[in-house]
Design a protein around this motif. Structure first.
Motif, PDB file in Angstrom:
ATOM      1  N   TYR B  36     -49.865  44.441  16.928  1.00 46.80           N
ATOM      2  CA  TYR B  36     -49.169  44.011  18.135  1.00 46.80           C
ATOM      3  C   TYR B  36     -49.996  42.929  18.821  1.00 46.80           C
ATOM      4  O   TYR B  36     -51.214  42.908  18.716  1.00 46.80           O
ATOM      5  CB  TYR B  36     -49.004  45.181  19.115  1.00 46.80           C
ATOM      6  N   VAL B  37     -49.288  42.075  19.569  1.00 43.05           N
ATOM      7  CA  VAL B  37     -49.959  41.045  20.345  1.00 43.05           C
ATOM      8  C   VAL B  37     -49.560  41.187  21.808  1.00 43.05           C
ATOM      9  O   VAL B  37     -48.417  41.521  22.129  1.00 43.05           O
ATOM     10  CB  VAL B  37     -49.606  39.630  19.823  1.00 43.05           C
ATOM     11  N   GLN B  38     -50.536  40.943  22.667  1.00 41.31           N
ATOM     12  CA  GLN B  38     -50.289  41.008  24.114  1.00 41.31           C
ATOM     13  C   GLN B  38     -50.743  39.700  24.745  1.00 41.31           C
ATOM     14  O   GLN B  38     -51.943  39.423  24.824  1.00 41.31           O
ATOM     15  CB  GLN B  38     -51.029  42.184  24.739  1.00 41.31           C
ATOM     16  N   GLN B  45     -46.046  43.017  21.934  1.00 38.86           N
ATOM     17  CA  GLN B  45     -44.961  42.592  21.057  1.00 38.86           C
ATOM     18  C   GLN B  45     -45.380  42.843  19.614  1.00 38.86           C
ATOM     19  O   GLN B  45     -46.509  42.515  19.219  1.00 38.86           O
ATOM     20  CB  GLN B  45     -44.658  41.109  21.266  1.00 38.86           C
ATOM     21  N   LEU B  46     -44.483  43.391  18.818  1.00 33.00           N
ATOM     22  CA  LEU B  46     -44.790  43.675  17.425  1.00 33.00           C
ATOM     23  C   LEU B  46     -44.870  42.388  16.613  1.00 33.00           C
ATOM     24  O   LEU B  46     -43.948  41.571  16.633  1.00 33.00           O
ATOM     25  CB  LEU B  46     -43.718  44.588  16.827  1.00 33.00           C
ATOM     26  N   TYR B  89     -55.009  41.158  20.554  1.00 31.93           N
ATOM     27  CA  TYR B  89     -54.339  41.682  19.372  1.00 31.93           C
ATOM     28  C   TYR B  89     -54.773  43.131  19.140  1.00 31.93           C
ATOM     29  O   TYR B  89     -55.970  43.441  19.163  1.00 31.93           O
ATOM     30  CB  TYR B  89     -54.667  40.820  18.146  1.00 31.93           C
ATOM     31  N   PHE B  90     -53.773  43.962  18.908  1.00 36.77           N
ATOM     32  CA  PHE B  90     -54.025  45.385  18.718  1.00 36.77           C
ATOM     33  C   PHE B  90     -53.503  45.839  17.359  1.00 36.77           C
ATOM     34  O   PHE B  90     -52.351  45.572  17.009  1.00 36.77           O
ATOM     35  CB  PHE B  90     -53.330  46.214  19.800  1.00 36.77           C
ATOM     36  N   CYS B  91     -54.346  46.544  16.648  1.00 33.65           N
ATOM     37  CA  CYS B  91     -53.952  47.210  15.415  1.00 33.65           C
ATOM     38  C   CYS B  91     -53.599  48.657  15.762  1.00 33.65           C
ATOM     39  O   CYS B  91     -54.211  49.247  16.668  1.00 33.65           O
ATOM     40  CB  CYS B  91     -55.118  47.163  14.434  1.00 33.65           C
ATOM     41  N   GLY B 107     -58.576  46.653  20.482  1.00 33.03           N
ATOM     42  CA  GLY B 107     -58.106  45.289  20.697  1.00 33.03           C
ATOM     43  C   GLY B 107     -59.162  44.242  20.383  1.00 33.03           C
ATOM     44  O   GLY B 107     -60.369  44.474  20.471  1.00 33.03           O
ATOM     45  N   THR B 108     -58.672  43.051  20.005  1.00 34.98           N
ATOM     46  CA  THR B 108     -59.519  41.872  19.809  1.00 34.98           C
ATOM     47  C   THR B 108     -58.940  40.752  20.643  1.00 34.98           C
ATOM     48  O   THR B 108     -57.761  40.408  20.493  1.00 34.98           O
ATOM     49  CB  THR B 108     -59.561  41.438  18.337  1.00 34.98           C
ATOM     50  N   LEU B 109     -59.754  40.205  21.520  1.00 36.29           N
ATOM     51  CA  LEU B 109     -59.313  39.107  22.381  1.00 36.29           C
ATOM     52  C   LEU B 109     -59.605  37.791  21.683  1.00 36.29           C
ATOM     53  O   LEU B 109     -60.750  37.496  21.343  1.00 36.29           O
ATOM     54  CB  LEU B 109     -60.039  39.174  23.720  1.00 36.29           C
TER      55      LEU B 109
END
Lengths: 111, 114
Positions: B36-38, B45-46, B89-91, B107-109
């Protein structure tokens, strides 16, 4: 498009107050979720519901409760808000697929 | 217990450069895997998902991810990053099924330099 609406974008409350966070989805989804998001901790599941009046605890339910009286609405309740509940709260829903649809979040500050 | 590890908290890449975001999972059965992305001020959002079949999955916005069972990894890649890809970004890993309960990584920014 699926819409998941969280009633407040920003909320400021005082310690000890009872707080209601509301979430509404418009796609007749069975499943609804409440996550909290904190820097460095990612998203952690608080509670979820897979049907009206049905609920299950997630990973961090302490200090929270939920209500799902109607299919489209899932409420998160902080019975007595504390400063360590200051966080971003994200609501999500899903139907028959595994895809989660998220709301924009509620940033709660407890003073 | 299920868990997801994203070892990189913050990554900076130049616009046009390639990108790889790492994700490792721990799961007892065949996992359902997601990215997912934020974007700032937005919900998640997927980007893409893996359930079974081809281990290389394509997603939206030019992203792809590869499932490697032997390494318990599901890394996200993009061959050429755009400034609009700056986001967190979230896995996530899940069991699938009726409840769709997901466990997210931290998360990774991603920052994108011009």
């Amino acid at each position: 498009d699926v819409k998941v609406t969280q009633s407040s974008r920003y909320l400021v409350k005082r310690t000890g107050e009872k707080v209601f966070l509301e979430c509404v989805q418009d796609m007749d989804h069975e499943n609804m979720f409440w996550y909290r998001q904190d820097p460095g901790l990612g998203l952690r599941l608080i509670y979820f519901s897979y049907d009206v009046k049905m609920k299950e605890k997630g990973d961090i339910p302490e200090g929270y409760s939920v209500s799902r009286e109607k299919k489209e609405r899932f409420s998160l309740i902080l019975e007595s808000a504390s400063t360590n509940q200051t966080s971003m709260y994200l609501c999500a829903s899903s139907g028959t697929t595994e895809k989660l649809f998220f709301g924009s979040g509620t940033q709660l500050s407890v003073l | 217990a299920q868990s997801v590890t994203q070892p990189d908290i913050h990554i900076t890449v130049s616009e046009g450069a390639s990108l790889e975001l790492r994700c490792n999972y721990s799961y007892g059965a065949t996992p359902y895997l997601f990215w997912y992305v934020q974007s700032p001020g937005q919900g998640l959002q997927l980007l893409l998902k893996y359930f079974s079949g081809d281990t290389l999955v394509q997603g939206i916005k030019g992203f792809e991810a590869e499932f490697k069972r032997s390494q318990s990894s599901f890394n996200l890649r993009k061959p050429s990053v755009h400034w609009s890809d700056a986001a967190e970004y979230f896995c996530a890993v899940g069991a699938g099924g009726a409840t769709n309960k997901l466990i997210f990584g931290t998360g990774t920014l991603l920052a994108v330099q011009p």
